[in-house]
Design an enzyme around this catalytic site. Sequence first.
Site, PDB file in Angstrom:
ATOM      1  CG  HIS A   1      37.279  29.556  51.680  1.00 27.10           C
ATOM      2  ND1 HIS A   1      35.913  29.526  51.797  1.00 27.10           N
ATOM      3  CD2 HIS A   1      37.660  30.815  51.984  1.00 27.10           C
ATOM      4  CE1 HIS A   1      35.484  30.727  52.149  1.00 27.10           C
ATOM      5  NE2 HIS A   1      36.525  31.520  52.274  1.00 27.10           N
TER       6      HIS A   1
ATOM      7  CG  HIS B   1      40.041  35.941  48.734  1.00 28.25           C
ATOM      8  ND1 HIS B   1      39.301  37.093  48.734  1.00 28.25           N
ATOM      9  CD2 HIS B   1      39.434  35.101  49.602  1.00 28.25           C
ATOM     10  CE1 HIS B   1      38.300  36.964  49.586  1.00 28.25           C
ATOM     11  NE2 HIS B   1      38.350  35.773  50.122  1.00 28.25           N
TER      12      HIS B   1
ATOM     13  CE  LYS C   1      33.354  36.935  48.181  1.00 28.24           C
ATOM     14  NZ  LYS C   1      34.800  36.790  48.217  1.00 28.24           N
TER      15      LYS C   1
END
Length: 300
Positions: free
Chosen positions: A176, A190, A234
């Site tokens: 993730h 990230h 996003k």
Amino acid sequence: MSHFVFIISLLTVCAIISFSSGQQRSVNITDDALLEISSRLYALDVNGAYDQLELNLQSRTSSGNRVDKAPLPLFRNGIPKNVFSRPTYEKMLSLFDNYLASVNETEQVTPQEKAEEAAFFDAVFATEVIKATHKFLVAQRLAESNVERFKEQLRNIWFGLYQRAPGKQGSSGFEHVFLGEFKNGISGLHSWVRFVTEEAKGDINYLGYTRTMSIGKGAVGLIEMPMKFLGVYKPHSTLMIGSSPELEIALYSICFLTRPDSLCPIKGNATSGISTRYQIQTFVSKFQGRRYLGSAFPTF
Ligand SMILES: *[C@@H]1O[C@H](CO)[C@@H](O)[C@H](O)[C@H]1NC(C)=O
Ligand SMILES: *[C@@H]1O[C@H](CO)[C@@H](O)[C@H](O)[C@H]1NC(C)=O
Ligand SMILES: *[C@@H]1O[C@H](CO)[C@@H](O)[C@H](O)[C@H]1NC(C)=O
């Protein structure tokens, strides 16, 4: 702070968190202690690529804007090969093809993939950043002093599989946070290492930035932006720029253990003479009685 985050933070103030070993410890770590350890870890981050990267920020945009305000890539010089050949980067990059991007598909972890995860953690555990992190967490009574047990604790947090879709063990904290996943749109992703890798392949489209911040190392320490990954938009994405894999694992793990489901204060270069304070938000995913890293990302 949203109401949700606020309520969760209140709850965690009196929360008891459980070790992967099942032991229970109360959490009481001051903001000052977190600012001190984070700036110390930045100072120890010799594998960071803060000065080797050159960003091409181009235009400012806004969250929700789908217009491409930045025709050129964010990373001006593409993949930094000399950085990616360092052990923790090289081992992390070997994990990037181990995952199914949809949360609706159960992950099958092969022995080869398990070995790659172990090799990555071996490389991470050889760094001063993780050694200092371990010492800090032991002093806070959030980790055991035995290194192998600490490694196992972090391995569960980062590589333990859990569900984001009913009946499908399709997620891990590592997948993730570092790679990103598809649920209803993109979530996670990230890692600047992942970003530059996918941008170089043409899979990520940088659309412009909304905010940047210096942390006293390199020109830009944090960036916030909308972006597209494999054509999926996003609206709001944040990255730390130049941090080594071990630094990101260390900071996110500390925040997961000390400020779960809330904001965790972080300081960059303490001697830079500028304000380098930012926060990390973590979320816990509970699955079958265990706590996994649901998400972790920087926020201004
Ligand atoms: C938490 O730490 C603060 C500051 O160190 C101290 O004043 C307080 O008594 C501690 N609370 C608990 C529950 O240990
Ligand atoms: C996963 O399944 C849900 C429910 O069927 C669906 O809404 C969603 O679009 C699916 N996501 C992906 C990435 O396949
Ligand atoms: C921190 O900032 C100071 C002042 O800009 C600089 O001299 C020093 O090299 C920086 N330290 C690191 C580790 O980047």
